[in-house]
Structure formats: C-alpha cells, structure tokens
Design a protein around this motif. Structure first.
Motif, mmCIF file in Angstrom:
data_model
loop_
_atom_site.group_PDB
_atom_site.id
_atom_site.type_symbol
_atom_site.label_atom_id
_atom_site.label_comp_id
_atom_site.label_asym_id
_atom_site.label_seq_id
_atom_site.Cartn_x
_atom_site.Cartn_y
_atom_site.Cartn_z
ATOM 1 N N ALA A 131 0.822 -1.210 0.000
ATOM 2 C CA ALA A 131 0.000 0.000 0.000
ATOM 3 C C ALA A 131 0.853 1.255 0.000
ATOM 4 N N ASP A 184 -4.576 0.032 -4.121
ATOM 5 C CA ASP A 184 -4.940 0.225 -2.717
ATOM 6 C C ASP A 184 -6.418 0.029 -2.425
ATOM 7 N N PRO A 231 -9.517 -1.151 2.281
ATOM 8 C CA PRO A 231 -8.394 -0.345 2.798
ATOM 9 C C PRO A 231 -8.461 -0.250 4.317
#
Length: 546
Positions: free
Chosen positions: A194, A245, A252
């Motif tokens: 990420a 992401d 997330p």
C-alpha cells in the motif's frame, strides 16, 4: 475465440493513433496525422464508454504473469473515455497551435506516442505491460518537453525535463514494488504494498511532498501536451493508486484512509497557496493541479474510512465523488492550459503582471478562460462545484459518524478542503482581474488578436462540457459510485437524499438564485452607462508596461 466488435474497434483505434504519429512526421502532413490520431483516440473512447456504461469486461482479466494481456473493465473504461474526451480537443487545438516544420512534426508524432502510452497503462492486464507503458508515458512526455525547448539557451526547460525524469523514476520505483510483489507467490506485507503504491503512483500524480517536478515540467511543455499531462496523466496515476490500494488489496485499512486524508489535505492547501503567489499563468495552473489532485485524494481517504467503518453507502458516494472530481479536473485543466497556450501565442507572454485587457481583444479565448476559472474555483452551476460539494458531504460524514480518532481526522480534512476552496476562488479572481480585465500592459498585448478557429473550437467544446457536467452531475454519479470496490451503490439516490436530476447538489436552486440576482442588478442599473475614469492601480501611477 473470435474478437468482439468492441475489441476490434479498440485495436483499430490504437493502430490509427500509431499511423497518425507516423504520418505527422511527413512533410506537409502534420494536420493529417493529428486528424488520424483524433479518429483513433475517439474509437478508444467509444470502447471505454461501452465498458463503463454497459458494465462489460472486454479482453483479458488482470493476471500476474509476464505474458502481454490487454483488456478493459468499468474503471479503466472510465479513464479511457476521459482520455478521449480530453485528447480530442487537445488534438484539434494542435491543428492551429503547432507549426508544420521539423519541430512541429516531431511534437505531433510524440503526441501520438504519448496517447498510446496513456491508453496502454489503462488497458494493460499484466504487470510487464502496465509497467512498460508506464515508463513509456514518462519518457515520451519528457522528450516532448526537450523537443519543444530545443535550441537556444533554454536551461529552464532542460532542467525541468531532467528533474521530471529523475523524480518520477525514483518515486516510480514504488509502482514497480507494488505491482511485482502483489501477485501470488510473494510474501510482501499488505502495508508495504500500500505504501509503495502510494509513493509510486502519488509521485506521478503530483501529491505533496512528491510534487516538485510537476510545477516545473507542465508549464514548459507545449500547450496541448500540458493539457494532456495535467488533465489526464495525473489521473492515470490516480487510476493506478485506486487499482492497488482499493481493489487488489481488498478493504483499505483505517490507517491508509487517515494517511490519504493527511496527504490530500497537504496537497490541496499547499498547492493552492503556492499557486496564489505565482506570476506565470501556466505555473499557477500547475500548482492548481496539485490542489485538485489533493481534493481527489481527500475523497478517496473518506471512502476508505467509511468503508472500513462499515458504511458502504457513503463509502460508494465518496468514491464516486473522487472519480467525478477527477473527470471534472481533467476537463477544466485541459481547458485552462489550452487557453493559456492561446494567450501565450497571441499576447507573447504568460506573466500575469504584463497581461490585461484580453477579454476584449480575445473574446472567445478570454470567455473560455473566465468560465474555466469559475469552474475550478467552485462557482455553483459549473462542474467544479458539483464534485467538491460531494467530497465535502463525504468528509462531513467521516467527521460526524466515525469514532473519535477518524472523526478528528475527518474534521481537519474538512477544514482543509474549505480553506483550499476559498483560496482557489481568490487565486482565480486574481487571474481574471489581471489577465482579462483592465488595459494591456505591453505592446504585444495591445496587438493581440483572437486565436485561429481550431484553437477556439477546442476551448469552446471544453467550456461547454464544464457547463454540462455542472448542471447534471447526477446523471454520472450513480455510475461512478457503482465502480466502488465492495459495492454499496445500490439505493444510492435514496440514501444520499438525491433530489432534482438525481443529485443531492443544490445546483438548480443556486443557479436560479444567481440568475435572479443578476437580473435584478441589471434592472436596477437600467440603461445607465458607466462614467469613464482612470484605472485604479492601488494609488500608484498607471503605467503602460512593466
């Protein structure tokens, strides 16, 4: 397996762009080459729209092998259609902007290569193809800057190109790390992937603190390529960030949403503060790109936090707001950079302190610049207001409905968005006042004439899109929110309180109020004419040139 009609059109479109790039290199064939490129990018735009609106997946799905694979789904279809909507006016503008000489022909060919690279990132369905197109996108745009600034002692242009290459390649290593460690068989932690994606794609998007290349490279590129770089290239970078992401990593985490809010707030406020003090119009617009990319990331951060908190409906709305602002930003920034190119060509400078009176001497270009400035400053009735309002609503829900920590983060982000919006209005009031109003401050400005027809047609088309997207954002929002990973867009209109035209935006009421107020002011003024008076220059003597 036989190819579908849409896939045939996509291949034909890419081939037309490549052919147009080759034709543009031939003597006295620059315009023909640009028109062939326009036909090709229009075909790709149609394919993107089919994938977006028809909810179809064309070609291959993404696979973690090294063999070339191409395909289009709803998300990449959106950005492919956006590329076409932005590139078509830019290519028409280039018909009147580029000279049919050696340099102009090379720039025409590089324009085609740049379009292919942008489209290649969007349709790539394996890491090697995506990263190859990603690197080509950087190299071709840098080469275009060098060609445009070749000759003479233009050290600034060369330094900007080399700084662009250096920063984006160093930062872009994050994109390589994220893509090459995300597939099966790798043990990289999701947090590492990420962060790598945020650094790699965020650098190309111009997010603070990885933004230093953008205000140097965008202003020195040719106007039609500046429009593509600021209007589309940074959105392609955001596309990569969203893929990694928000889709491939799953839901997330909360910490990523807070990081996105922090970076988005710094970019939004920092970008417009830097833009406010600029004297060069294109450099000001470049900093404004940083600000608006920050607003997109603020909405993405709100979506991540709302999704992590279980509110899928508002997470989808925030995600749709981010995509809608990306679309609006692409159209507005393309419009403003094309207007800046026309001003530079006809008035001989982009120094705001040396411009003036352009609205009278260049009414079409000046009017388009005025409308674009109003749109990007968030004036109701235009597209910039629509998406900023939705982003603000999303941040309000983060601040009020989340736990204490995320609520504080949402409140701070909300304050940052409000601050950026106010500073943007101040910035573009300055632009319009100095460039469009008053009297010319140079002899070249006094002799300025309207741009050629292709350049006027391009800016008028984009200006009309700003109005259309601003008056009917609800027609697009449900489709964009439906692209949110994890769902949540079902029942969007009911949950968000969407009203007339399918939108929660008070657009109709605000526009009606502005129209009524304007009519009352005109009626009160009647037929009286303003009395001529000396120009006010803050008490200083009025000088013709600086």
């Amino acid at each position: 397996m036989s190819a579908s009609p849409a896939e045939v059109v996509a291949v034909a479109g890419a081939a037309a762009i490549a052919l147009g790039a080759v034709v543009a290199l031939l003597p006295r064939a620059l315009r023909a080459g640009l028109l062939v490129q326009a036909a090709g990018i229009a075909a790709l735009g149609v394919v993107g729209a089919v994938a977006l609106l028809g909810h179809e997946r064309l070609g291959a799905a993404f696979r973690w092998s090294v063999s070339p694979a191409l395909g289009v789904d709803g998300l990449s279809g959106l950005f492919l259609a956006l590329l076409a909507v932005t590139a078509l006016p830019a290519l028409v503008f280039a018909l009147g902007y580029l000279s049919d000489d050696g340099r102009g022909r090379v720039l025409g060919a590089l324009t085609g290569a740049f379009l292919l690279a942008l489209a290649g990132v969007l349709v790539a369905r394996d890491p090697s193809t995506l990263l190859g197109a990603w690197e080509l996108m950087t190299v071709v745009s840098a080469a275009a800057v060098l060609v445009a600034r070749a000759g003479g002692d233009d050290v600034t242009g060369r330094e900007a190109a080399f700084l662009y290459l250096a920063i984006t390649h160093v930062g872009g290593a994050g994109a390589w790390v994220a893509l090459l460690t995300l597939g099966p068989g790798h043990a990289a932690a999701p947090a590492v992937i990420a962060v790598a994606a945020l650094v790699g794609f965020g650098t190309k998007a111009g997010l603070v603190p990885m933004h230093a290349w953008l205000p140097r490279a965008h202003p020195v590129a040719p106007a039609h390529l500046s429009a593509l770089m600021s209007g589309v290239m940074v959105k392609v970078a955001l596309y990569g960030l969203i893929r990694v992401d928000f889709e491939w990593l799953g839901t997330p985490p909360t910490w990523l949403g807070i990081v996105l809010l922090a970076i988005g707030a710094a970019s939004a406020v920092g970008g417009i503060l830097w833009g406010l003090v600029q004297r060069d119009l294109k450099r000001l617009l470049a900093y404004c790109t940083i600000e608006n990319v920050g607003i997109v990331v603020l909405a993405l951060g709100a979506s991540a936090l709302l999704r992590a908190g279980g509110d899928r409906q508002w997470a989808a709305i925030a995600f749709g707001a981010a995509l809608l602002h990306g679309c609006n930003l692409a159209v507005v920034k393309a419009l403003l950079f094309l207007c800046a190119g026309a001003v530079e060509q006809r008035a001989g400078t982009l120094d705001l302190d040396r411009l003036g009176g352009l609205l009278r001497r260049m009414p079409w270009t000046g009017g388009a610049l005025l409308l674009g400035a109003a749109a990007i400053a968030g004036v109701p009735g235009l597209n910039g207001f629509a998406s900023e309002w939705l982003a603000l609503q999303s941040l309000v829900h983060v601040a009020l409905d989340g736990p204490l920590g995320t609520g504080i983060a949402g409140a701070l982000a909300l304050a940052a968005l409000a601050t950026a919006a106010g500073l943007a209005l101040l910035t573009f009031v300055k632009v319009c006042g100095l460039a469009l109003l008053g009297v010319p401050r140079t002899e070249a400005g006094a002799r300025a004439t309207e741009a050629p027809l292709p350049m006027r047609a391009a800016t008028a088309t984009l200006a009309a899109l700003c109005v259309a997207l601003g008056l009917a954002p609800g027609l697009l929002l449900p489709t964009l929110a439906g692209l949110a990973p994890g769902g949540g867009a079902h029942g969007l209109a009911r949950h968000a309180g969407l009203g007339v035209g399918g939108t929660s935006l008070p657009t109709v009421a605000l526009v009606a109020g502005i129209v009524v107020l304007t009519a009352l002011l005109v009626r009160a003024r009647g037929a009286r004419r303003a009395r001529p008076a000396p120009a006010w220059a803050c008490g200083q003597p009025d000088v013709a040139a600086l």
